[in-house]
Write an enzyme that holds these catalytic residues in place. Sequence first.
Site, PDB file in Angstrom:
ATOM      1  N   GLY A  11       0.827  -1.080  -0.037  1.00 25.01           N
ATOM      2  CA  GLY A  11      -0.058  -0.043   0.112  1.00 25.01           C
ATOM      3  C   GLY A  11       0.905   1.318   0.000  1.00 25.01           C
ATOM      4  O   GLY A  11       2.050   1.218  -0.538  1.00 25.01           O
ATOM      5  N   GLY A  12       0.274   2.326   0.781  1.00 21.13           N
ATOM      6  CA  GLY A  12       1.204   3.525   0.478  1.00 21.13           C
ATOM      7  C   GLY A  12       2.263   3.575   1.352  1.00 21.13           C
ATOM      8  O   GLY A  12       3.083   4.318   1.295  1.00 21.13           O
TER       9      GLY A  12
ATOM     10  N   GLY B  87      23.048  14.981 -28.775  1.00 18.73           N
ATOM     11  CA  GLY B  87      22.531  15.467 -27.512  1.00 18.73           C
ATOM     12  C   GLY B  87      23.101  14.651 -26.340  1.00 18.73           C
ATOM     13  O   GLY B  87      23.346  15.202 -25.345  1.00 18.73           O
ATOM     14  N   ALA B  88      23.272  13.362 -26.542  1.00 22.11           N
ATOM     15  CA  ALA B  88      23.852  12.563 -25.676  1.00 22.11           C
ATOM     16  C   ALA B  88      25.276  13.020 -25.369  1.00 22.11           C
ATOM     17  O   ALA B  88      25.734  12.952 -23.969  1.00 22.11           O
ATOM     18  CB  ALA B  88      23.990  11.093 -26.028  1.00 22.11           C
TER      19      ALA B  88
HETATM   20  C1  HXC Z   1      -3.470  -4.791  11.698  1.00 24.88           C
HETATM   21  C2  HXC Z   1      -2.283  -6.798  10.917  1.00 24.88           C
HETATM   22  C3  HXC Z   1      -2.131  -6.173   9.761  1.00 24.88           C
HETATM   23  C4  HXC Z   1      -2.516  -4.870   9.464  1.00 24.88           C
HETATM   24  C5  HXC Z   1      -1.010  -8.036   9.620  1.00 24.88           C
HETATM   25  N1  HXC Z   1      -1.818  -8.139  10.823  1.00 24.88           N
HETATM   26  N2  HXC Z   1      -1.081  -7.037   8.911  1.00 24.88           N
HETATM   27  N3  HXC Z   1      -2.999  -6.185  11.867  1.00 24.88           N
HETATM   28  N4  HXC Z   1      -3.263  -4.361  10.583  1.00 24.88           N
HETATM   29  N5  HXC Z   1      -2.316  -4.115   8.443  1.00 24.88           N
HETATM   30  C6  HXC Z   1      -1.697  -8.933  12.300  1.00 24.88           C
HETATM   31  C7  HXC Z   1      -2.658 -10.154  11.889  1.00 24.88           C
HETATM   32  O1  HXC Z   1      -3.948  -9.952  11.622  1.00 24.88           O
HETATM   33  C8  HXC Z   1      -2.092 -11.233  12.291  1.00 24.88           C
HETATM   34  O2  HXC Z   1      -2.485 -10.974  13.685  1.00 24.88           O
HETATM   35  C9  HXC Z   1      -0.582 -10.616  12.477  1.00 24.88           C
HETATM   36  O3  HXC Z   1      -0.280  -9.456  12.002  1.00 24.88           O
HETATM   37  C10 HXC Z   1       0.366 -11.719  11.601  1.00 24.88           C
HETATM   38  O4  HXC Z   1      -0.548 -11.487  10.223  1.00 24.88           O
HETATM   39  P1  HXC Z   1      -0.473 -12.840   9.354  1.00 24.88           P
HETATM   40  O5  HXC Z   1      -1.409 -12.365   8.223  1.00 24.88           O
HETATM   41  O6  HXC Z   1      -0.701 -14.050  10.041  1.00 24.88           O
HETATM   42  O7  HXC Z   1       0.756 -12.856   8.900  1.00 24.88           O
HETATM   43  P2  HXC Z   1       1.434 -13.500   7.650  1.00 24.88           P
HETATM   44  O8  HXC Z   1       0.945 -14.796   7.168  1.00 24.88           O
HETATM   45  O9  HXC Z   1       3.116 -13.579   7.636  1.00 24.88           O
HETATM   46  O10 HXC Z   1       1.187 -12.342   6.282  1.00 24.88           O
HETATM   47  C11 HXC Z   1       1.694 -11.236   6.612  1.00 24.88           C
HETATM   48  C12 HXC Z   1       0.941 -10.172   5.511  1.00 24.88           C
HETATM   49  C13 HXC Z   1      -0.580 -10.202   5.758  1.00 24.88           C
HETATM   50  C14 HXC Z   1       1.156 -10.512   3.989  1.00 24.88           C
HETATM   51  C15 HXC Z   1       1.649  -8.804   5.840  1.00 24.88           C
HETATM   52  O11 HXC Z   1      -0.869  -9.990   7.353  1.00 24.88           O
HETATM   53  C16 HXC Z   1      -1.231  -9.300   5.171  1.00 24.88           C
HETATM   54  O12 HXC Z   1      -1.669  -9.409   3.978  1.00 24.88           O
HETATM   55  N6  HXC Z   1      -1.592  -8.183   5.725  1.00 24.88           N
HETATM   56  C17 HXC Z   1      -2.654  -6.854   5.146  1.00 24.88           C
HETATM   57  C18 HXC Z   1      -1.547  -6.068   4.223  1.00 24.88           C
HETATM   58  C19 HXC Z   1      -2.568  -4.819   3.744  1.00 24.88           C
HETATM   59  O13 HXC Z   1      -3.071  -5.057   2.948  1.00 24.88           O
HETATM   60  N7  HXC Z   1      -2.221  -3.789   4.525  1.00 24.88           N
HETATM   61  C20 HXC Z   1      -2.787  -2.614   4.246  1.00 24.88           C
HETATM   62  C21 HXC Z   1      -1.913  -2.185   2.947  1.00 24.88           C
HETATM   63  S1  HXC Z   1      -2.718  -0.423   2.961  1.00 24.88           S
HETATM   64  P3  HXC Z   1      -2.639 -12.048  14.897  1.00 24.88           P
HETATM   65  O14 HXC Z   1      -3.108 -11.484  15.931  1.00 24.88           O
HETATM   66  O15 HXC Z   1      -3.541 -13.414  14.038  1.00 24.88           O
HETATM   67  O16 HXC Z   1      -1.256 -12.644  15.114  1.00 24.88           O
HETATM   68  C22 HXC Z   1      -1.790   0.360   3.806  1.00 24.88           C
HETATM   69  C23 HXC Z   1      -2.027   1.841   3.433  1.00 24.88           C
HETATM   70  C24 HXC Z   1      -0.918   2.774   3.925  1.00 24.88           C
HETATM   71  O17 HXC Z   1      -0.954   0.084   4.365  1.00 24.88           O
HETATM   72  C25 HXC Z   1      -1.301   4.319   3.326  1.00 24.88           C
HETATM   73  C26 HXC Z   1      -0.274   4.888   3.388  1.00 24.88           C
HETATM   74  C27 HXC Z   1      -0.441   6.463   3.055  1.00 24.88           C
END
Ligand code: HXC
Length: 483
Positions: A149-150, A378-379
Amino acid sequence: MTEVEPPLVDVRDDRLARAKALVDAGSFTEFGSEARHQVHAFDMQRKRPAGDGVVTGVGRVHGRPVGLFAQDPTALGGSLGAVHAGKIARILDHAGRARCPVVGLLDSGGARIQEGVAALDGYGEIFRRNVALSGRVPQVSVVLGPCAGGAVYSPALTDIVILQRDRAHMFVTGPRVVKAVTFEDVSLGDLGGADVHGRTSGVASLVAEDAEQALELARRVLGYLPGSCWEAPPTYAPGDPGPMPAVPEDHRLPYDVRDVIAGIVDGGSFLELAAGFAANVVVGFARIDGQAVGVVANQPRVLAGCLDIDASEKAARFVRMCDAFGVPLVTLVDVPGFLPGTGQEARGIIRKGAKLLYAYAEATVPRVTVILRKAFGGAYIVMNSKSLGADAVFSWPGAEIAVMGAEGAVDVIYRRELEADPSRRDALIARYRDEAMAPHIPAERLSIDEVIAPAQTRAVVAATLRSLAGVWQPGFRHDNLPQ
Ligand code: HXC
């Protein structure tokens, strides 16, 4: 502030160990180890890991201070909430005040979903600081796991991005969303793995095989850079260059310009950046006589060394990074021109080639150019020519320097003669080479300072850089805008 002593026995061990592995032994001091999120919604009070999923602190690399943060995927997935973001922001502020580099080890599930907009605002706070530090202190991102994501924009705002192969995945939109929107089935690796970012997107400066190597590369990069734009780059004991290779005389035959670089710089000092991306231009740090330099070189092995959009952007960002941090530039030229064609024109080679031109023209660091075999059109101008402000331009004796190559040129200026008698073409080409391309012609009008033998190159470049030692001044020059 607590001095952290090993061994530690909590989930932060791994990241603490990494933070410690990055810095000089025994030099790590942790800040915020007791920080915990303050969220009550979603039963979050039941999950309050110490440190809130990120280890932050200060240490030393090569004896010089650095700030660092290391996200911990074992604590709430390394996800970023307000406290987690606040810890990173503090370290960035600390590095800004202390005028020292900052290194981030990224491994995170992104914005902490339970914290909603507070998490998004946390990213905004980090991005704003990344930008405020740009060009002031070196910022290095080491991506050891997901960065989605971001969240990808923080590394993208930093100077150097190192990806751990097989673990690092960077994308703005993950595979599930891609599938929902475009129906495309794509794996994490194909979407945002090290190969994609090392070869196609140009996001990765370096790709490491494992975490240990990634940290070693971060340390190595910092060895070429000053602590800030107010400090001179560090110097080391001089080393001997490798042998200067014989470059093929026939201008159409390829060779690897990295062999020429090895014949100029201190042995083993060249660290190529973005080697798999836009390989028609080679960029990297090296040392000459122990002094850090940035090298930019056309690569005749790929696209005959033509400049294209990707090469222009890659070289432009590198030139601006070196200039921001006071690292002198050595440019090796063997370029037939900009890559012709509708694809390049339509995608903006005018706009993007201008970035490289701008970067060189703006640069105030010592700038030395060596034309190895050819420099056309130019290069020729763009590749750190005298007219753009190079301090010194040298040429090897067999080089051809002109508005264009001989074949193209005679077809334009002798069109009528050739229509009347096509057999004259070879003679006209030879005449053009003699009268318009030889390096003594630009040398006569001071576009080239000296024609030098290949074997003299290292000594001449080193002596010229030594003579320019007084150029360096402390101060903010400009940011290192991503491009
Ligand atoms: C809260 C999260 C989390 C999140 C993971 N966890 N990502 N909790 N917010 N974004 C937690 C899970 O619930 C889990 O909790 C623990 O972390 C481990 O995650 P798993 O999924 O079991 O681990 P794994 O299989 O290794 O996978 C890791 C991962 C996956 C690939 C990162 O967790 C995932 O896809 N997370 C979401 C990614 C995502 O879409 N994030 C938002 C992106 S948008 P428990 O309690 O079960 O241990 C964004 C916007 C930013 O970030 C904008 C900035 C401007």
